[in-house]
Motif scaffolding. Sequence first.
Motif, PDB file in Angstrom:
ATOM      1  N   LEU A 118       0.796  -1.320   0.223  1.00  0.00           N
ATOM      2  CA  LEU A 118       0.031  -0.073  -0.049  1.00  0.00           C
ATOM      3  C   LEU A 118       0.985   1.318  -0.047  1.00  0.00           C
ATOM      4  N   ALA A 119       1.739   1.338   0.820  1.00  0.00           N
ATOM      5  CA  ALA A 119       2.870   2.438   0.782  1.00  0.00           C
ATOM      6  C   ALA A 119       3.620   2.864  -0.479  1.00  0.00           C
ATOM      7  N   LEU A 120       3.678   1.844  -1.281  1.00  0.00           N
ATOM      8  CA  LEU A 120       4.212   2.222  -2.672  1.00  0.00           C
ATOM      9  C   LEU A 120       3.266   2.957  -3.604  1.00  0.00           C
ATOM     10  N   ARG A 121       2.010   2.964  -3.112  1.00  0.00           N
ATOM     11  CA  ARG A 121       0.846   3.579  -4.156  1.00  0.00           C
ATOM     12  C   ARG A 121       0.539   4.873  -3.484  1.00  0.00           C
ATOM     13  N   ASN A 122       1.746   5.593  -3.200  1.00  0.00           N
ATOM     14  CA  ASN A 122       1.636   6.847  -2.409  1.00  0.00           C
ATOM     15  C   ASN A 122       1.629   8.117  -3.796  1.00  0.00           C
ATOM     16  N   GLY A 123       1.362   7.813  -4.954  1.00  0.00           N
ATOM     17  CA  GLY A 123       1.139   8.831  -5.810  1.00  0.00           C
ATOM     18  C   GLY A 123       2.811   9.523  -6.286  1.00  0.00           C
ATOM     19  N   GLN A 124       3.877   8.868  -5.564  1.00  0.00           N
ATOM     20  CA  GLN A 124       5.154   9.456  -6.158  1.00  0.00           C
ATOM     21  C   GLN A 124       6.120   8.073  -6.325  1.00  0.00           C
ATOM     22  N   ASP A 125       6.144   7.066  -5.626  1.00  0.00           N
ATOM     23  CA  ASP A 125       6.600   5.859  -6.182  1.00  0.00           C
ATOM     24  C   ASP A 125       6.180   5.196  -7.250  1.00  0.00           C
ATOM     25  N   LYS A 126       4.949   5.165  -7.269  1.00  0.00           N
ATOM     26  CA  LYS A 126       4.151   4.446  -8.419  1.00  0.00           C
ATOM     27  C   LYS A 126       3.201   5.462  -8.673  1.00  0.00           C
ATOM     28  N   PRO A 127       2.533   5.224  -9.885  1.00  0.00           N
ATOM     29  CA  PRO A 127       1.490   6.325 -10.637  1.00  0.00           C
ATOM     30  C   PRO A 127       0.233   6.087  -9.665  1.00  0.00           C
ATOM     31  N   GLU A 128      -0.208   4.961  -9.241  1.00  0.00           N
ATOM     32  CA  GLU A 128      -1.218   4.726  -8.504  1.00  0.00           C
ATOM     33  C   GLU A 128      -1.306   5.498  -7.094  1.00  0.00           C
ATOM     34  N   ILE A 129      -2.440   6.058  -6.608  1.00  0.00           N
ATOM     35  CA  ILE A 129      -2.836   6.638  -5.554  1.00  0.00           C
ATOM     36  C   ILE A 129      -3.710   6.006  -5.011  1.00  0.00           C
ATOM     37  N   TRP A 130      -3.463   5.021  -3.711  1.00  0.00           N
ATOM     38  CA  TRP A 130      -4.331   4.289  -2.863  1.00  0.00           C
ATOM     39  C   TRP A 130      -4.397   4.731  -1.602  1.00  0.00           C
ATOM     40  N   VAL A 131      -5.438   4.521  -0.793  1.00  0.00           N
ATOM     41  CA  VAL A 131      -5.696   4.589   0.551  1.00  0.00           C
ATOM     42  C   VAL A 131      -6.574   3.587   1.181  1.00  0.00           C
ATOM     43  N   ALA A 132      -6.128   3.192   2.328  1.00  0.00           N
ATOM     44  CA  ALA A 132      -7.174   2.320   3.005  1.00  0.00           C
ATOM     45  C   ALA A 132      -8.076   2.577   4.217  1.00  0.00           C
ATOM     46  N   TYR A 133      -9.057   2.394   3.987  1.00  0.00           N
ATOM     47  CA  TYR A 133     -10.082   2.572   5.311  1.00  0.00           C
ATOM     48  C   TYR A 133     -11.050   1.501   5.582  1.00  0.00           C
ATOM     49  N   ARG A 134     -10.997   1.104   6.941  1.00  0.00           N
ATOM     50  CA  ARG A 134     -11.500  -0.014   7.553  1.00  0.00           C
ATOM     51  C   ARG A 134     -11.306  -1.272   6.773  1.00  0.00           C
ATOM     52  N   GLY A 135     -10.009  -1.431   6.447  1.00  0.00           N
ATOM     53  CA  GLY A 135      -9.502  -2.795   5.819  1.00  0.00           C
ATOM     54  C   GLY A 135      -9.863  -2.941   4.268  1.00  0.00           C
ATOM     55  N   VAL A 136     -10.452  -1.818   3.820  1.00  0.00           N
ATOM     56  CA  VAL A 136     -10.497  -1.876   2.363  1.00  0.00           C
ATOM     57  C   VAL A 136      -9.738  -0.868   1.598  1.00  0.00           C
ATOM     58  N   ILE A 137      -9.038  -0.986   0.602  1.00  0.00           N
ATOM     59  CA  ILE A 137      -8.015  -0.412  -0.252  1.00  0.00           C
ATOM     60  C   ILE A 137      -8.854   0.203  -1.418  1.00  0.00           C
ATOM     61  N   TYR A 138      -8.755   1.541  -1.568  1.00  0.00           N
ATOM     62  CA  TYR A 138      -9.547   2.235  -2.509  1.00  0.00           C
ATOM     63  C   TYR A 138      -8.312   3.155  -3.487  1.00  0.00           C
ATOM     64  N   ASP A 139      -8.750   3.056  -4.784  1.00  0.00           N
ATOM     65  CA  ASP A 139      -7.989   3.821  -5.855  1.00  0.00           C
ATOM     66  C   ASP A 139      -8.496   5.071  -5.784  1.00  0.00           C
ATOM     67  N   VAL A 140      -7.831   5.989  -5.481  1.00  0.00           N
ATOM     68  CA  VAL A 140      -8.360   7.551  -5.215  1.00  0.00           C
ATOM     69  C   VAL A 140      -7.639   8.431  -6.516  1.00  0.00           C
ATOM     70  N   SER A 141      -6.783   7.591  -7.369  1.00  0.00           N
ATOM     71  CA  SER A 141      -5.718   8.222  -8.523  1.00  0.00           C
ATOM     72  C   SER A 141      -6.481   9.150  -9.210  1.00  0.00           C
ATOM     73  N   ALA A 142      -7.681   8.942  -9.576  1.00  0.00           N
ATOM     74  CA  ALA A 142      -8.534   9.695 -10.303  1.00  0.00           C
ATOM     75  C   ALA A 142      -9.096  11.232  -9.847  1.00  0.00           C
ATOM     76  N   SER A 143      -9.101  11.385  -8.401  1.00  0.00           N
ATOM     77  CA  SER A 143      -9.634  12.335  -7.670  1.00  0.00           C
ATOM     78  C   SER A 143      -8.553  13.633  -7.848  1.00  0.00           C
ATOM     79  N   ARG A 144      -9.186  14.686  -8.172  1.00  0.00           N
ATOM     80  CA  ARG A 144      -8.257  15.844  -8.220  1.00  0.00           C
ATOM     81  C   ARG A 144      -7.750  16.377  -6.757  1.00  0.00           C
ATOM     82  N   LEU A 145      -8.503  15.908  -5.821  1.00  0.00           N
ATOM     83  CA  LEU A 145      -8.121  16.024  -4.424  1.00  0.00           C
ATOM     84  C   LEU A 145      -7.070  15.356  -3.894  1.00  0.00           C
ATOM     85  N   TRP A 146      -6.827  14.464  -4.828  1.00  0.00           N
ATOM     86  CA  TRP A 146      -5.520  13.541  -4.142  1.00  0.00           C
ATOM     87  C   TRP A 146      -4.420  13.669  -4.925  1.00  0.00           C
ATOM     88  N   ARG A 147      -4.327  14.888  -5.822  1.00  0.00           N
ATOM     89  CA  ARG A 147      -3.040  15.130  -6.668  1.00  0.00           C
ATOM     90  C   ARG A 147      -1.539  15.069  -5.701  1.00  0.00           C
TER      91      ARG A 147
END
Length: 78
Positions: free
Chosen positions: A9-38
Motif C-alpha cells: 500500500l505504501a508504494l501507491r502513494n502517488g510518488q513511488d508509483k503512479p497509483e494513489i491508494w488509501v485504505a479505510y476500515r480494511g478496504v483499499i481504494y484507488d483515489v488516483s482519479a480524484s483531483r483532491l488527491w493530486r
Amino acid sequence: MRTYTRAQLALRNGQDKPEIWVAYRGVIYDVSASRLWRQGKHYEHWAGQDLTAELDGDAPHTARVFEKFPVVGKLEQP
C-alpha cells in the motif's frame, strides 16, 4: 478480492508509483482519479496508508465518500 500488505500500500502513494491508494476500515481504494488527491496528498492526509484512525473521528465527511472510488483489494491485518 486480493489482499495487500501495508508495504505494498505504501508504494501507491502517488510518488513511488503512479497509483494513489488509501485504505479505510480494511478496504483499499484507488483515489488516483480524484483531483483532491493530486501528488498523493489530501489536506493533511497522505496516500499509501491506512486512514481509518485519522478519518473516524476527524473527517468533515462520512465514510460514504469512498463509495465513488474503485475498490482495489483488502488490507492485510497485522
